[in-house]
Design a protein around this motif. Structure first.
Motif, PDB file in Angstrom:
ATOM      1  N   ASN A 179      19.556  99.866  21.799  1.00  0.00           N
ATOM      2  CA  ASN A 179      20.718 100.447  22.727  1.00  0.00           C
ATOM      3  C   ASN A 179      21.860 100.358  21.688  1.00  0.00           C
ATOM      4  O   ASN A 179      22.491 100.697  22.124  1.00  0.00           O
ATOM      5  CB  ASN A 179      20.868  99.932  24.305  1.00  0.00           C
ATOM      6  N   ASN A 208      23.059  86.517  24.365  1.00  0.00           N
ATOM      7  CA  ASN A 208      21.938  86.239  24.820  1.00  0.00           C
ATOM      8  C   ASN A 208      21.240  85.650  24.756  1.00  0.00           C
ATOM      9  O   ASN A 208      19.857  86.071  22.902  1.00  0.00           O
ATOM     10  CB  ASN A 208      21.998  87.525  25.591  1.00  0.00           C
ATOM     11  N   LEU A 251      22.714  95.782  29.396  1.00  0.00           N
ATOM     12  CA  LEU A 251      23.259  96.136  28.353  1.00  0.00           C
ATOM     13  C   LEU A 251      21.682  96.629  27.359  1.00  0.00           C
ATOM     14  O   LEU A 251      22.811  97.594  26.879  1.00  0.00           O
ATOM     15  CB  LEU A 251      22.856  94.675  27.827  1.00  0.00           C
ATOM     16  N   GLU A 252      20.757  97.028  27.941  1.00  0.00           N
ATOM     17  CA  GLU A 252      19.940  98.036  27.728  1.00  0.00           C
ATOM     18  C   GLU A 252      19.944  99.114  27.784  1.00  0.00           C
ATOM     19  O   GLU A 252      19.935 100.419  27.422  1.00  0.00           O
ATOM     20  CB  GLU A 252      18.340  97.229  27.993  1.00  0.00           C
ATOM     21  N   VAL A 260      17.708  95.781  24.222  1.00  0.00           N
ATOM     22  CA  VAL A 260      19.218  95.859  24.448  1.00  0.00           C
ATOM     23  C   VAL A 260      19.272  96.203  21.848  1.00  0.00           C
ATOM     24  O   VAL A 260      20.570  96.584  22.245  1.00  0.00           O
ATOM     25  CB  VAL A 260      19.746  94.038  24.283  1.00  0.00           C
ATOM     26  N   LEU A 298      20.604  91.305  30.696  1.00  0.00           N
ATOM     27  CA  LEU A 298      19.579  92.088  29.809  1.00  0.00           C
ATOM     28  C   LEU A 298      19.517  93.260  29.991  1.00  0.00           C
ATOM     29  O   LEU A 298      19.514  94.766  28.890  1.00  0.00           O
ATOM     30  CB  LEU A 298      18.477  91.731  29.464  1.00  0.00           C
ATOM     31  N   LYS A 332      13.676  91.424  24.053  1.00  0.00           N
ATOM     32  CA  LYS A 332      15.045  91.895  23.967  1.00  0.00           C
ATOM     33  C   LYS A 332      14.797  93.102  23.302  1.00  0.00           C
ATOM     34  O   LYS A 332      16.432  93.442  22.593  1.00  0.00           O
ATOM     35  CB  LYS A 332      15.493  90.602  22.793  1.00  0.00           C
TER      36      LYS A 332
END
Length: 420
Positions: free
Chosen positions: A234, A343, A406-407, A231, A403, A228
């Motif tokens: 970012n 998430n 989103l990153e 994410v 994931l 994670k």
């Protein structure tokens, strides 16, 4: 908004269409256990068929035959049992039951090819009648599909591309992979566009991040901080608060110098977690960590449950869920949110006794007046257990893909499509 062409932007009448779908669904003894991903592709499939194409070819992977069979064989050998590889592959990795299931949903025949490429498949394709549907066999039976060698991937992609005038990618769940059927093929078909599901995923995930209504809250769970980090990095300057649960919380708590007993900790990630906490403080983003825990002496649903505060964690216990105080605090934060991305589960939700935190977060999201986006395989699985999927603004079909999107804000399978 999606900057790539979609099926709405092109003419499909009399066109030879090949479409990548994500029918990587749970299987048991040759039967589909969850049809969510199949149903998610129906709007695009029906749209194509309504346009009277020359034909429609569907392709997908279903598990990873070689790796899955190797794992199953090892497990059988450890248990002293015989392993029938053919029976295993037929029950877990063959597209036949998926094709039959889809035919039932469409109310029309879905033919099945013996493989994804090769002379026999080419003959079947050439014999297809107007608007007929053909399902190719699992693309991952061919090593070229996932090969690290671009030349091998191109070889397979060119064979697939020869079947079509139009390529549609509606498989968001695999768009983060630069495979022959998800990315490489787009370079060899005259027209390459997104399907409705792909468009929907990009729209919700992209818009939520780029222009969120405030307060914007990120809820993260799951086992590992390492999965994670991208994410968090970012979104750190975009969110107002981050609520952390699951196994990853213990690495953050350790970084704060708090005891975590025998809970899962990624030791090598402690410095990174400490750096994230520092950056969050500088950005005035509040990171919430569990104030109390549900802990057990052993990893079993029948284990004796202990409710413990964060600063007195016994050395012989491990955390398996967030506690009541934490849940109340997280619900309070969510009650004021206008945009939420969730998430990862809050605990070991697969075991009923440790699923309370995850289920209560799902209920809290269902009750608030906010844009709620749920992404990630485990989050979606947990959400389904509560039956609250319809209460969310958007539930992503992509685990790793959501994931990575989103990153990074983009994915190989999307990048390869034609621009508007």
């Amino acid at each position: 908004m999606i900057t790539k062409k979609t099926v709405k932007d092109i003419e499909l009448r009399d066109k030879r269409v090949i479409m990548r779908v994500d029918f990587n669904v749970p299987m048991k003894e040759g039967a589909v256990q969850d049809d969510t991903r199949i149903r998610a592709a129906l709007p695009t499939i029906n749209h194509v068929l309504e346009q009277a194409p020359r034909y429609l070819i569907l392709m997908s992977h279903l598990g990873d035959p070689k790796k899955d069979a190797a794992k199953a064989k090892e497990k059988a050998e450890k248990a002293g049992e015989e392993f029938d590889e053919q029976k295993f592959l037929d029950g877990k990795c063959r597209m036949k039951p998926v094709a039959e299931y889809l035919a039932g949903l469409l109310g029309r025949p879905v033919k099945l090819a013996p493989s994804a490429i090769g002379p026999e498949v080419a003959s079947m394709v050439s014999a297809l009648g107007p608007a007929e549907v053909l399902m190719l066999e699992n693309t991952r039976f061919h090593r070229e599909e996932t090969s690290k060698d671009p030349a091998e991937r191109e070889k397979m992609a060119k064979e697939l591309a020869a079947f079509a005038d139009v390529y549609i990618n509606d498989a968001f769940g695999t768009a983060h992979r630069a495979h022959a059927s998800t990315e490489t093929i787009a370079r060899f078909v005259p027209v390459a566009v997104a399907g409705f599901l792909m468009e929907k995923e990009v729209r919700y995930l992209g818009q939520t991040v780029s222009s969120p209504q405030k307060p914007f809250v990120l809820v993260l769970g799951g086992a590992k901080v390492s999965s994670k980090i991208g994410v968090i990095t970012n979104l750190l300057n975009k969110v107002d608060a981050i609520l952390i649960g699951g196994g990853m919380a213990y690495t953050f708590l350790k970084a704060r110098g708090l005891p975590v007993g025998r809970s899962m900790v990624e030791t090598e990630m402690i410095p990174t977690a400490a750096e994230i906490l520092k950056k969050a403080a500088e950005a005035k983003v509040e990171i919430f960590l569990p104030e109390d825990h549900i802990a057990v002496p052993e990893f079993s649903n029948e284990a004796m449950i202990h409710a413990i505060p964060k600063d007195s964690f016994p050395d012989d216990l491990m955390g398996v869920d967030i506690g009541a105080k934490t849940l109340a605090e997280y619900k309070d934060v969510l009650s004021r949110a206008k945009t939420v991305i969730w998430n990862g589960p809050m605990g070991v939700f697969e075991m009923p006794n440790f699923a309370t935190g995850t289920k209560e977060i799902a209920k809290a999201l269902a009750e608030i007046d906010a844009i709620t986006v749920v992404g990630g395989g485990d989050s979606v699985s947990a959400l389904k257990q509560t039956g609250l999927e319809s209460k969310m603004t958007h539930v992503s079909t992509g685990g790793g893909a959501s994931l990575e999107f989103l990153e990074l804000g983009h994915l190989p399978g999307i990048d390869a499509l034609n621009d508007k």
